[in-house]
Design an enzyme around this catalytic site. Structure first.
Site, mmCIF file in Angstrom:
data_model
loop_
_atom_site.group_PDB
_atom_site.id
_atom_site.type_symbol
_atom_site.label_atom_id
_atom_site.label_comp_id
_atom_site.label_asym_id
_atom_site.label_seq_id
_atom_site.Cartn_x
_atom_site.Cartn_y
_atom_site.Cartn_z
ATOM 1 N N ARG A 170 0.815 -1.219 0.000
ATOM 2 C CA ARG A 170 0.000 0.000 0.000
ATOM 3 C C ARG A 170 0.849 1.269 0.000
ATOM 4 O O ARG A 170 0.490 2.272 0.635
ATOM 5 C CB ARG A 170 -0.971 0.000 1.196
ATOM 6 C CG ARG A 170 -1.940 -1.153 1.220
ATOM 7 C CD ARG A 170 -2.846 -1.177 0.005
ATOM 8 N NE ARG A 170 -3.698 -2.358 0.015
ATOM 9 C CZ ARG A 170 -3.393 -3.512 -0.584
ATOM 10 N NH1 ARG A 170 -2.257 -3.618 -1.252
ATOM 11 N NH2 ARG A 170 -4.193 -4.542 -0.521
ATOM 12 N N SER A 248 -11.440 -0.201 2.987
ATOM 13 C CA SER A 248 -10.725 -0.527 4.225
ATOM 14 C C SER A 248 -10.122 0.750 4.809
ATOM 15 O O SER A 248 -9.297 1.394 4.170
ATOM 16 C CB SER A 248 -9.623 -1.548 3.950
ATOM 17 O OG SER A 248 -10.175 -2.750 3.455
ATOM 18 N N GLU A 339 -5.597 3.904 6.103
ATOM 19 C CA GLU A 339 -5.221 3.708 4.705
ATOM 20 C C GLU A 339 -5.540 4.918 3.852
ATOM 21 O O GLU A 339 -4.755 5.287 2.981
ATOM 22 C CB GLU A 339 -5.920 2.465 4.149
ATOM 23 C CG GLU A 339 -5.532 2.127 2.732
ATOM 24 C CD GLU A 339 -6.009 0.777 2.288
ATOM 25 O OE1 GLU A 339 -6.383 0.629 1.102
ATOM 26 O OE2 GLU A 339 -6.018 -0.167 3.114
#
Length: 347
Positions: A170, A248, A339
């Site tokens: 990520r 998420s 995130e």
């Protein structure tokens, strides 16, 4: 107005430009429909000393209730150019503003493999390299060949090969330097054929009735992924508040093996650490699906999604995020990290 000029318009609330549907007004909004217009909108603001926020699909943004006191550049560039052969596969250059799931659908339709497990993810193609978007065993970095960018520091167009993008879980060099690079186009190298890439995710393999590591028709993989995502409220639906989220909200944490909570799932990671499940930690810290009694709550179908039940503010979402982060830290000694990109606000 020239064909490549950026198109200015009213300054709406950022809530209307994000999937979480929170955020205050933009001081200035520019809609860029061509690559030249995108570069000019950013360069003009930089020369004037005006802060810039580049927005694609708004699926990974949490903007402060106070809004953004600068220029918001809405990326609406379009275009797809492909060269394909059976030996080298398909090289597909995609404009940054192309909706990501439209690209995945087109790839499956045209017999290009490697993106099918990334079906149903909201946002634009240009945003995917920033955090190395991934799901169901696939990541963008696995098929990405190069990224063309506008380097705001150098005032020039720069192209990066995949090996130079600094991809990790990520993350990427573009995420690490968020105020420097604006993605203009992304080129992918995809396989050619009806079969998708080997399925690496157990849940997806079960849905397809195959073993992990085996291949299935790309079309079947896409349909299975969309069904799985819908079951978790991870496919946008304006009528379903469980989908009013950033997906998420927390990344899966990396921990030393001796700090892994008993019973928590784990997967090998770089170095000596292991990756564990943020969803498991949240649930076992006492936060069930649907947790919350205000306008911001956990999704009723997925504990990693913080949702807007219709009238939530950014402050409401962040209060819920802090409650969950602090609860997991107290229970397990593991700190969760957000995130999405937080603009003008923080946990």
């Amino acid at each position: 107005m020239t064909p490549s000029a950026p198109r200015s318009g009213p300054s709406p609330h950022l809530a209307g430009l994000t999937t979480l549907r929170v955020g205050g007004p933009a001081a200035d909004l520019v809609v860029a429909e061509t690559e030249d217009a995108l570069v000019e909108a950013v360069r003009g603001a930089d020369e004037a000393g005006t802060p810039v926020l580049v927005v694609g699909g708004g699926s990974n943004l949490v903007v402060a209730d106070e809004g953004y006191a600068g220029r918001v550049v809405l990326v609406r560039t379009r275009g797809l150019r492909a060269e394909s052969d059976l030996c080298g596969g398909a090289f597909v250059e995609v404009a940054a503003g192309e909706p990501w799931d439209d690209l995945v659908a087109a790839a499956v339709e045209r017999g290009w493999s490697g993106l099918e497990a990334l079906s149903g993810i909201p946002g634009t193609t240009g945003a995917t390299p920033l955090q190395n978007v991934g799901a169901y065993g696939q990541e963008v970095s696995q098929t990405l060949a190069r990224v063309r960018t506008w380097d705001r520091r150098r005032g020039a167009v720069r192209t990066f090969a995949a090996a130079d993008c600094g991809f990790g879980y990520r993350t990427s060099r573009f995420k690490q330097e968020p105020d420097r690079f604006v993605v203009l186009a992304v080129t992918f190298q995809l396989g050619v054929g009806d079969l998708g890439a080997p399925v690496q995710y157990a849940e997806l393999a079960r849905a397809l009735g195959i073993e992990v590591g085996r291949r299935a028709p790309a079309r079947a993989v896409r349909e299975a992924v969309l069904a799985l995502r819908r079951g978790k409220a991870m496919v946008l639906d304006a009528e379903d508040h469980d989908t009013w989220s950033t997906g998420s909200f927390f990344t899966n944490p990396f921990v030393d093996p001796d700090r892994l909570p008993e019973g928590a799932p784990s997967w090998p990671a770089d170095g000596d650490r292991v990756k564990t499940s943020a969803a498991w930690l949240i649930e076992h810290a006492g936060f069930a699906k649907g947790h919350g009694d205000g306008p911001a709550r956990l999704s009723s179908r997925h504990t990693l999604a913080l949702t807007n039940r219709g009238e939530a503010s950014t402050a409401d979402v962040l209060a819920l995020a802090r409650e969950i982060r602090d609860g997991v830290l107290t229970r397990f000694g593991v700190e969760l990290h957000p995130e999405p990109v937080l603009v003008g606000c923080s946990l």
